[in-house]
Scaffold this active site. Structure first.
Site, mmCIF file in Angstrom:
data_model
loop_
_atom_site.group_PDB
_atom_site.id
_atom_site.type_symbol
_atom_site.label_atom_id
_atom_site.label_comp_id
_atom_site.label_asym_id
_atom_site.label_seq_id
_atom_site.Cartn_x
_atom_site.Cartn_y
_atom_site.Cartn_z
ATOM 1 C CB CYS A 185 47.632 48.619 48.052
ATOM 2 S SG CYS A 185 48.850 49.508 49.035
ATOM 3 C CG HIS B 82 47.525 53.393 47.449
ATOM 4 N ND1 HIS B 82 46.996 52.211 47.885
ATOM 5 C CD2 HIS B 82 46.879 53.695 46.295
ATOM 6 C CE1 HIS B 82 46.048 51.822 47.043
ATOM 7 N NE2 HIS B 82 45.977 52.710 46.071
#
Length: 996
Positions: free
Chosen positions: A454, A827
């Site tokens: 990510c 994330h």
């Protein structure tokens, strides 16, 4: 006697004394008296009742009226005449601007004494007309309730014939505009009582005149299906439906769903608003009508409406399960919505983040209603597990929440799924699979997570949304001897033109992978960005020159062209220059060194350092973003901290630099005073655009990006162990170091240094401080006398200033957010928007400003949220508030784009001009063919998947395949906001209260 009564009422005697005197007057009124005296008393009591400023006075007026109505009926009838009532209803009573609110109460009070009089029919006829007129004026809920109370007590006043139907329709229109303006419990209960009185009147009329029901329902549907209303009609309309006889339901629904004059948009709007009615307390049969209409739409195969409505409303319906008063109806609607939505997991997955919280809340409530709802909810969840297997990481928290509740057997699950499906012919829904699995409604494409990648996905999307850079990359020619840039070109081209909802960046990842990165582990996106830009820069330096079209155009001078062609694309787009100066505080000798940068790494100031309060310089300037004009006088080109400034003496604080500014909003033509703390006046404060500008700056007690930049640019004292070796003094000396920007990049990248090494834990920790982000900022760039002269050349009667700082305006383009508490986990996702030059439609080429309304304001440009494969619409408000709602989600890397203007350098103007001339990039043949071929392949895959899924639906598996790895991202991170399929799933993170 009227004078005596008035004197008593108006006196300052205590109420108990007044009451005794009033009793005598009232007793005397029971005796015979002349007509003139009766009229005087009736006029006084009317005045007290209608305009009394206290409840006591109105009560006295009421008592006197009732006495005279009983004991002097002839005089009362003569006084309470049609002409007087008409005047009351049409003109009101009392001084202009302060008309009495008690006219309807007064009429209701008086009617009981004239019911048997010869004038009664005339009064009823008048009231039948006047109540219809009143309702057409859309009175408040309180006044509507008074009308309903009057007509319920005196049904002779209800309009008749065609007027009765019109009256019902207009009364429904009134209900549609009801709003409860207060959140207090007493006010809400009063509002509910008022609505029930009004809807109760409709029920009374419908019982005696059933022919008025269907026209009333038609008007109701017209209201809730209207797409022209700016405000949604009130949920109070739910109170109307509860009184419609259920035996009419089938016919009404059949007529609605087969009416060709009703468009899909109108039907979607209507059913959406009906679903909102589940929040109406104490409503009966509302859930039955909603489900009946949903079933009716399924019967005529209006699947697109059902899909859209379900996905948009299911979370709201689910949230109502928190409230016992509406729980039963909400659960019925939820059950049908979920059990009928069998072609896709989308609806169920929208609820996954909320289920554990709801289950915990219902357990805590520990009531019969909560227990029953928990069991039904668990049964529903297991049906969804069965129907949509293959998402173990998503279902695990939900499974944990309901593990103690009964599990239905397979036959029960199949029965529930079978009886609630929209259609038994599963292939009828096949055409919707490609639509649901296609590119998001934003038109943007996601990137598949290849296992904790990510960090790369968020950077790639931010670079892609930098439109000038994207166009330059896409315009690359074949055989450019830049393999990594070519792979980036292919990736950008697929992001631009692919039909897939998400593509795999695997090829680019392998080519751009920093060798020290650990495969499968989370990495620092800023570190990856620096490495990527450096690789691209070095590759071009040793390879073929790119972007030759600008050279061929005659848009810039030879000197500028030479300067431009000596730069790589990375330097043109992201490169800036910074001058570091060190001044010896003994001999005042200054040494300087200029160096290039592609991003600014901003450290957080110490907790005790408050730049805004302790440093002088330009305050936050509230000026309009539409047109950035040069300063009105040369003094606004603020000098360097060390120019024309005396040397500090020992003990004096360091000289303050020019502070970075944020731009708010101001009406065109107003003159902002940047040195005034009252730059935003009273009128500006009322303007919501001004409020937006202040929001961008953040509250005074919080950090701002401006604080970090100002800290970065502020002078630093070099003392003690950090003393500077002065060449002139030939010894270590106290010194002052300052950084000054000498060239602003086209795209400014700011990295907030949130990760620091903690020697106690021997780990990198994260600074979770909330930092407000300005949507527009002005960056001070040091100019030479020659550059300053160019800026002022077109300004008459002004002397060219010496070297100084000039503000360069930047617009926020992208914000990369890190969710988590460590750089090694968590994330990444990003918010982005496409900042482009608006000169073609915002300002004529001759430089003459157009009105501000002709140019799109900064906050109107659409924001997008990129979260791996998921792309959704967003807003700057979401960007600004993300850390407020999710403390572990913090802005990490910011992208700003330099706004074109007189302060822009010729290079950036040339870039912008070239972009406008060339328009959309044309891809070379091989790339176009590769995209076209992949799009055809994707359509074939979708067709095959649709057939397979249709077959799967018609033959349900015998047991739930819970642990089947199907269509999910590979990241596995237990921290909050990790790169799991749940991340970026959207949906409300909070439950809303009942809506009236």
């Amino acid at each position: 006697m009227d004078k005596i009564l008035e004197a008593v009422v108006m006196s300052s005697y205590p109420n108990n004394v007044k009451q005794g005197l009033v009793r005598r007057v009232i007793e005397a009124a029971k005796q015979p008296m002349d007509s003139e005296q009766c009229w005087s008393m009736l006029e006084l009591s009317t005045k007290l009742y209608l305009t009394g400023d206290t409840k006591y006075k109105r009560e006295i007026g009421k008592e006197v009226l009732e006495v005279y109505g009983h004991y002097h009926p002839e005089e009362f009838e003569e006084f309470f005449n049609v002409r007087f009532l008409l005047s009351l209803l049409q003109e009101g009573y009392g001084p202009l601007g302060k008309r009495s609110h008690y006219v309807l109460d007064y009429i209701q009070l008086g009617l009981q004494f004239v019911l048997e009089s010869p004038s009664a029919n005339s009064i009823f006829s008048l009231l039948r007309i006047e109540v219809l007129r009143k309702v057409c004026e859309r009175p408040s809920p309180k006044q509507c309730a008074k009308i309903s109370k009057l007509l319920t007590q005196h049904p002779q006043c209800i309009p008749t014939g065609k007027h009765q139907v019109l009256f019902c329709q207009q009364l429904i229109r009134c209900i549609g505009q009801f709003q409860c303006v207060s959140e207090g419990e007493e006010d809400i209960m009063e509002f509910l009582e008022q609505v029930n009185k009004v809807s109760g009147l409709l029920q009374r009329i419908w019982r005696t005149q059933t022919s008025a029901i269907l026209p009333s329902l038609k008007e109701l549907f017209t209201i809730i299906s209207s797409t022209e209303e700016q405000e949604a009609p009130s949920n109070a309309l739910a109170s109307v439906v509860q009184f419609v006889p259920l035996e009419l339901m089938d016919g009404v629904i059949r007529n609605l769903t087969n009416d060709d004059s009703i468009t899909d948009v109108q039907m979607m709007t209507a059913i959406g608003r009906m679903i909102d009615w589940v929040s109406w307390p104490l409503g009966k049969n509302i859930d039955k009508w909603i489900i009946a209409l949903l079933k009716g739409l399924a019967a005529v195969k209006k699947f697109s409406i059902l899909i859209e409505v379900t996905l948009s409303k299911i979370e709201k319906v689910f949230s109502k399960l928190l409230y016992p008063i509406v729980r039963e109806g909400a659960l019925s609607v939820l059950q049908y919505m979920l059990l009928s939505f069998q072609h896709s997991h989308e609806a169920f997955h929208l609820l996954l983040p909320h289920i554990p919280r709801l289950v915990a809340s219902l357990r805590k409530e520990d009531s019969n209603s909560a227990t029953s709802s928990l069991e039904q909810l668990a049964e529903l969840i297991h049906c969804m597990f069965f129907r949509f297997s293959g998402f173990p990481d998503l279902y695990e928290p939900v499974l944990e929440a309901v593990k103690a509740l009964p599990i239905p057997n397979e036959d029960r699950i199949k029965h529930l799924l079978g009886q609630n499906a929209w259609t038994s012919q599963k292939n009828e829904l096949a055409c919707f699979y490609p639509r649901l699995a296609s590119k998001s409604e934003t038109g943007k494409i996601g990137l598949i997570n290849l296992g904790n990648t990510c960090y790369m996905n968020s950077i790639i999307q931010s670079l892609f949304m930098a439109s000038d850079f994207r166009h330059a990359v896409l315009n690359l020619t074949e055989g450019n001897s830049q393999p990594l840039m070519t792979k980036l070109q292919w990736l950008f081209a697929f992001l631009e033109h692919s039909q897939r909802p998400a593509i795999s960046p695997e090829s680019f990842l392998s080519a751009s992978w920093p060798p020290w990165f650990t495969p499968g582990a989370q990495q620092d996106c800023s570190e990856y960005l620096k490495y990527l830009l450096d690789r691209l820069h070095e590759e071009e330096k040793t390879g073929k020159r790119i972007y030759q079209k600008l050279k061929e155009s005659s848009l810039m001078s030879q000197a500028v062209e030479h300067h431009y062609l000596n730069k790589t694309l990375i330097e043109k787009m992201f490169g800036g220059k910074m001058m570091t100066k060190i001044r010896c505080l003994k001999c005042l000798n200054v040494s300087s060194r200029e160096e290039a940068f592609t991003d600014l790494s901003l450290a957080f100031p110490p907790p005790d350092r408050h730049l805004r309060g302790s440093m002088s310089g330009l305050l936050v300037e509230e000026i309009g973003p539409q047109f950035i004009e040069p300063p009105e006088n040369p003094s606004q080109l603020t000098g360097s901290p060390w120019i024309r400034r005396k040397a500090p003496v020992a003990g004096e604080p360091a000289a303050p630099p020019m502070l970075v500014e944020t731009l708010g909003f101001q009406e065109p033509g107003e003159q902002a005073n940047p040195l005034s703390s009252d730059a935003v006046g009273v009128d500006a404060a009322k303007d919501p655009l001004s409020a937006f500008g202040e929001q961008a700056c953040g509250p005074k007690d919080s950090r701002s990006v401006l604080d970090l930049i100002n800290y970065f640019l502020s002078p630093e004292r070099l003392t003690a162990e950090n003393k500077y070796h002065c060449e002139k003094c030939a010894s270590l000396q106290d010194a002052e170091k300052v950084a000054e920007l000498t060239e602003g990049p086209h795209y400014l990248i700011l990295t907030l240094l949130r990760f620091s090494f903690d020697p106690r834990t021997m780990k990198r920790k994260k600074i979770l401080d909330n930092v407000s982000i300005p949507v527009v900022l002005k960056l001070p760039v040091l100019t030479t006398p020659e550059e300053s002269e160019n800026v002022w050349r077109r300004e008459k009667d002004r002397a060219a200033p010496e070297s100084g700082f000039m503000s360069v305006v930047y617009d926020l383009c992208s914000v990369v957010v890190h969710s988590g508490i460590s750089s090694e986990s968590g994330h990444y996702y990003c918010y982005s928007r496409e900042c482009t030059d608006t000169i073609p439609h915002g300002q004529p080429r001759d430089g003459t400003p157009k009105p501000a309304s002709d140019k799109q304001l900064d906050f109107e440009i659409q924001w997008y949220l990129f979260n791996d494969t998921r792309v959704s619409f967003s807003s700057f408000e979401s960007v600004s508030n993300v850390t407020s709602f999710f403390p572990k989600d913090t802005a990490y890397v910011l992208f700003y784009r330099q706004r074109p203007g007189r302060q822009s350098c010729p290079l950036h103007e040339a870039l912008a001009e070239a972009g406008r001339l060339h328009g959309e990039p044309s891809l070379h043949k091989d790339l176009m063919e590769a995209i076209a071929k992949d799009n055809i392949l994707y359509l074939q895959e979708q067709e095959k998947e649709a057939r397979n899924r249709a077959a799967y639906i018609s033959a349900l598996p015998k047991s739930p395949l819970w642990w089947r790895d199907f269509d999910r991202d590979k990241d596995d991170d237990s921290s909050s906001g990790g790169c799991s399929p749940a991340a970026g799933g959207g949906g409300s993170g909070s439950f809303h209260g009942l809506v009236f």
